[in-house]
Write a protein that holds these residues in place. Structure first.
Motif, PDB file in Angstrom:
ATOM      1  N   ASP A  40       5.417   2.736  -5.782  1.00 58.84           N
ATOM      2  CA  ASP A  40       4.217   2.752  -4.948  1.00 58.84           C
ATOM      3  C   ASP A  40       4.359   1.801  -3.769  1.00 58.84           C
ATOM      4  OD1 ASP A  40       3.193   4.597  -6.684  1.00 58.84           O
ATOM      5  OD2 ASP A  40       1.815   3.209  -7.679  1.00 58.84           O
ATOM      6  N   SER A  41       3.449   1.933  -2.804  1.00 58.39           N
ATOM      7  CA  SER A  41       3.545   1.142  -1.587  1.00 58.39           C
ATOM      8  C   SER A  41       2.168   0.741  -1.080  1.00 58.39           C
ATOM      9  CB  SER A  41       4.292   1.940  -0.512  1.00 58.39           C
ATOM     10  OG  SER A  41       3.534   3.079  -0.156  1.00 58.39           O
ATOM     11  N   VAL A  42       2.185  -0.050  -0.010  1.00 60.69           N
ATOM     12  CA  VAL A  42       0.965  -0.468   0.677  1.00 60.69           C
ATOM     13  C   VAL A  42       1.105  -0.150   2.158  1.00 60.69           C
ATOM     14  CG1 VAL A  42       0.319  -2.298  -0.952  1.00 60.69           C
ATOM     15  CG2 VAL A  42       1.851  -2.834   0.948  1.00 60.69           C
ATOM     16  N   GLY A  43      -0.013   0.124   2.797  1.00 60.92           N
ATOM     17  CA  GLY A  43      -0.081   0.308   4.241  1.00 60.92           C
ATOM     18  C   GLY A  43      -1.308  -0.436   4.742  1.00 60.92           C
ATOM     19  N   GLY A 109      -8.273   3.223   0.233  1.00 60.06           N
ATOM     20  CA  GLY A 109      -8.010   4.174  -0.840  1.00 60.06           C
ATOM     21  C   GLY A 109      -6.549   4.128  -1.237  1.00 60.06           C
ATOM     22  N   ALA A 110      -6.234   4.845  -2.320  1.00 64.78           N
ATOM     23  CA  ALA A 110      -4.852   4.984  -2.774  1.00 64.78           C
ATOM     24  C   ALA A 110      -4.594   6.471  -2.920  1.00 64.78           C
ATOM     25  CB  ALA A 110      -4.641   4.260  -4.099  1.00 64.78           C
ATOM     26  N   THR A 111      -3.575   6.945  -2.237  1.00 67.09           N
ATOM     27  CA  THR A 111      -3.326   8.378  -2.177  1.00 67.09           C
ATOM     28  C   THR A 111      -1.833   8.665  -2.231  1.00 67.09           C
ATOM     29  OG1 THR A 111      -3.775  10.378  -0.886  1.00 67.09           O
ATOM     30  CG2 THR A 111      -3.366   8.370   0.349  1.00 67.09           C
ATOM     31  N   TYR A 112      -1.476   9.824  -2.738  1.00 71.74           N
ATOM     32  CA  TYR A 112      -0.068  10.214  -2.719  1.00 71.74           C
ATOM     33  C   TYR A 112       0.338  10.515  -1.282  1.00 71.74           C
ATOM     34  CZ  TYR A 112      -0.057  10.319  -7.756  1.00 71.74           C
ATOM     35  OH  TYR A 112      -0.133   9.939  -9.060  1.00 71.74           O
ATOM     36  N   ILE A 122       0.317   5.397  -2.044  1.00 74.90           N
ATOM     37  CA  ILE A 122       0.194   4.334  -1.050  1.00 74.90           C
ATOM     38  C   ILE A 122      -1.235   3.795  -1.063  1.00 74.90           C
ATOM     39  CG2 ILE A 122      -0.174   5.994   0.826  1.00 74.90           C
ATOM     40  CD1 ILE A 122       1.385   3.968   2.619  1.00 74.90           C
ATOM     41  N   HIS A 123      -1.332   2.472  -1.176  1.00 76.95           N
ATOM     42  CA  HIS A 123      -2.607   1.767  -1.213  1.00 76.95           C
ATOM     43  C   HIS A 123      -2.896   1.301   0.214  1.00 76.95           C
ATOM     44  CE1 HIS A 123      -2.521   1.490  -5.680  1.00 76.95           C
ATOM     45  NE2 HIS A 123      -1.238   1.704  -5.424  1.00 76.95           N
ATOM     46  N   LEU A 124      -3.993   1.778   0.781  1.00 75.22           N
ATOM     47  CA  LEU A 124      -4.296   1.551   2.194  1.00 75.22           C
ATOM     48  C   LEU A 124      -5.393   0.505   2.364  1.00 75.22           C
ATOM     49  CD1 LEU A 124      -4.292   5.293   3.277  1.00 75.22           C
ATOM     50  CD2 LEU A 124      -2.479   3.603   3.653  1.00 75.22           C
ATOM     51  N   PHE A 125      -5.187  -0.376   3.359  1.00 74.85           N
ATOM     52  CA  PHE A 125      -6.131  -1.459   3.622  1.00 74.85           C
ATOM     53  C   PHE A 125      -6.355  -1.632   5.120  1.00 74.85           C
ATOM     54  CE2 PHE A 125      -3.909  -2.600  -0.287  1.00 74.85           C
ATOM     55  CZ  PHE A 125      -4.950  -2.960  -1.132  1.00 74.85           C
ATOM     56  N   LEU A 126      -7.578  -1.999   5.485  1.00 75.98           N
ATOM     57  CA  LEU A 126      -7.894  -2.526   6.808  1.00 75.98           C
ATOM     58  C   LEU A 126      -7.972  -4.036   6.649  1.00 75.98           C
ATOM     59  CD1 LEU A 126     -10.769  -0.055   7.770  1.00 75.98           C
ATOM     60  CD2 LEU A 126      -8.354   0.055   8.457  1.00 75.98           C
TER      61      LEU A 126
END
Length: 189
Positions: A40-43, A109-112, A122-126
């Motif tokens: 998994d990853s982060v953005g 959110g976390a999405t494929y 991928i776990h997305l953050f602002l």
């Protein structure tokens, strides 16, 4: 009937794994499907709400180079989840890539990233930041040959890039749209 994986044959195992799975589909038929697995990853989209800018990266990506000749693309900082959870890894990646020490993270959110091929979620953050949060130069982790160029861009320009379909990275486009939806006051009317 539920789908089930009957067997997986890995063709490559290294930084990531590539395999072919034999799958019994819901209708009972059997098909072969490809799987790419690297974890998994982060953005993260770091943005300064006072100056109304975002900090992104430009980095060579070999698949777009192969597919279309695109040398680099504009992207939100991102990376794999190593030790720890998504938030800890998000902060580490942003510090390595763009030199910002983040405090607050707003979960999007976390999405494929591409469910037809990869296991990556991928776990997305602002992430808001200020001038005092720039503590390092960025540019990527030592020894990873990332050759990252840090780009600070006005939010209005970033939104215009998204509107004219010039953002070719899906996580980045998602984060720009999330920022516009959640914080419309940061963008011109």
């Amino acid at each position: 009937m539920k789908a089930e994986i009957l067997s997986i044959r890995f063709l490559h195992e290294g930084w990531n794994r590539f395999g072919l799975a034999q799958v019994r589909l819901q209708d009972g038929s059997v098909a072969e499907r490809a799987i790419e697995d690297h974890g998994d990853s982060v953005g993260i989209l770091p943005y300064d709400p006072v100056r109304r800018v975002a900090t992104l990266v430009r980095e060579l990506r070999v698949p777009p180079l192969f597919a279309s000749g695109e040398q680099v693309q504009l992207e939100a900082p991102a990376g794999l989840i190593d030790d720890g959870g998504p938030q800890e890894n998000a902060r580490r990646e942003v510090l390595e890539e763009v030199g910002l020490r983040l405090h607050d993270l707003e979960f999007v959110g976390a999405t494929y990233s591409c469910a037809s091929l990869t296991t990556e979620k991928i776990h997305l953050f602002l992430a808001p930041y200020g001038l005092a949060d720039r503590t390092e130069a960025g540019g990527g982790a030592e020894g990873e040959h990332e050759n990252i160029r840090v780009v600070e861009m006005p939010l209005a320009e970033l939104a215009a890039e998204a509107d004219r379909a010039a953002i070719t990275d899906l996580k980045t486009l998602t984060l720009i749209l999330a920022l516009r939806a959640r914080h419309p006051e940061l963008f011109p009317a």
